[in-house]
Design a protein around this motif. Sequence first.
Motif, mmCIF file in Angstrom:
data_model
loop_
_atom_site.group_PDB
_atom_site.id
_atom_site.type_symbol
_atom_site.label_atom_id
_atom_site.label_comp_id
_atom_site.label_asym_id
_atom_site.label_seq_id
_atom_site.Cartn_x
_atom_site.Cartn_y
_atom_site.Cartn_z
ATOM 1 N N LEU A 78 -8.441 3.360 1.406
ATOM 2 C CA LEU A 78 -9.577 3.556 0.510
ATOM 3 C C LEU A 78 -10.799 4.180 1.190
ATOM 4 N N GLU A 110 -12.700 -0.962 5.463
ATOM 5 C CA GLU A 110 -12.328 -1.908 4.421
ATOM 6 C C GLU A 110 -12.897 -3.296 4.666
ATOM 7 N N SER A 148 -7.907 -1.573 0.315
ATOM 8 C CA SER A 148 -6.789 -1.070 1.100
ATOM 9 C C SER A 148 -7.293 -0.221 2.259
ATOM 10 N N GLU A 196 0.829 -1.203 0.000
ATOM 11 C CA GLU A 196 0.000 0.000 0.000
ATOM 12 C C GLU A 196 0.863 1.253 0.000
ATOM 13 N N GLY A 219 -5.859 4.593 -2.758
ATOM 14 C CA GLY A 219 -6.831 3.569 -2.416
ATOM 15 C C GLY A 219 -6.827 2.474 -3.462
#
Length: 566
Positions: A39, A48, A36, A17, A22
């Motif tokens: 996001l 998430e 992720s 990441e 995102g």
Amino acid sequence: MTTAQPLPLPSTVIAPERRNQGVLIFDRSHRVVHASSALPELLQLPSEASLLGEAVEEIFRLAFGEKQAFASSISQWLDQPATQPVGAIEIPLVLLTAADARIIHATLCSISEQFRVATFDDRSTAVVQSNAPALAYRDPLTGVGNRSLLEWKLDESLVGLGSGELESVTVLFLDLDRFKVINDTLGHGTGDELLRLVCGRLQSTLRDSDTLARMGGDEFAILLTAPSGREVASALAARIIDLIERTYLIDGQIMNVGASIGIAVAPRDGLTRDDLLKSADLALYFSKGAGRGVFHFFEPPMAEKARLRRTLEFDLRKALVLRQFELHYQAQVDTEGGSILGLIASLRWRHPQRGLLLPVEFIQLAEEIGLAIPIGEWVLKRACRDATNWPESITVAVSVSSHQFESEKLASFVDHALQAVELPGSRLEIGVTEEILLRKNSSVLKTLISLKALSVKVVMNSFGTGVASLSQLVNFPFDKINIDQSLLAATENDAKSRAVLRAIAVLGDSLGIATLAGGVETSEQLMRVRSEGCSTVQGFYCTKAVPAGELAALFVPSIPPLTAND
């Protein structure tokens, strides 16, 4: 939100990441298999963990429901067969909230036959750090949207129109009337505050679904989506014109501006952003030419008029080089003796196809395309050269534009033109308009003083039509006041206008300033200006405007001298 069991995602396809990015991965049944940690905050979604197993269409709807262009691209991309290779596509987005704006770039691509990935990069920080306007899609002066915002919103709306989600999309182009005069005379600070007040009034007329953007200067655009169309746009345009024309009070100064509006409606007037904006702009240009303070919808003939204007502009740019301009001269005649005191220069353009054109047919275009100064300089040089062939008692009068004054080189150019042909400055009259005088800035006064130092006579043109003429006569020693012909025409049936004409003549006499009555076309008008005390007249009744080669016949008395019986 409903959940279903997605395909298991191999850990090898999950990339590390990155901050401000995102990542959303989903399987061929469009179920989320990975989201992720960045996001949810980036797209303002639930955590998430709660996204796993959700239909990706539902997530996109929650995040980008109003983003029609993005939704359409997503739909087309998802409709591709899962077994068919799908190339990456990148879609820039602007996400606006009440508090701020974010610039998001979405990239969509396939990572295998089973899985696809959507990544969302937040570019907002980069925009701010690059010293671009904060939030990128807001006008920093007024706080409303800017051109970029309007273009994004318009693109999305046109996609919605094509998909059937919208019945029509309407764009209004708005331009303020008389704003430049206020900005020039009262300063940019006052002009900026006026623009902010105008935006406040515009926003008060709009719905939440409408978009207001400042396109630059004193031009604005409004985008209408649901509902829109001609009836809604007509009502809005009429309301805006009425509201904008109401008085403003800024720092104790009372001022008024107006608004001209052009309107284009899709799909009738265009199906692309460029076509629709062009149609609205053409309609605005038509409104400004029709007297301002009005609105017009785009009509196809406007495009033909624009084509003819472009052709005229192309021809005008060549006219100086091809020596197509010429000067005609009309006499200024002494009302008592009937002799010619001077000649007023008037520009003509001998167009190869359209014949001899008067200034009213092309001078505004010349100003718009930046040719006012070179044409004005040619007029000055040619007028001075022609005057050397006349009797020494005859002066030549040339009107100068505000553009020539703004260049701050007028006095030096006049000096050069006089010296080049050895014409005494006392034989040249320079006519200025009230628009120039109203600015009251040091550069204007400096130019006027420099002209007087050359012995050039300075004339106030169109006297009697403005509000500041009397005060300007006190502030600067003019040699002549040119009474506007509209005032003379009004004296025929209006006793008040005759009284004004008489007062101007008396005022000029008391100040030692000559008075010229323009537009004398009948013997009755001549007798009227004589009886009211005007010292000089000009008009078709005395002489018409003729080329320099035909002037010899004019240097004789043109009107009968004033007698005791008159």
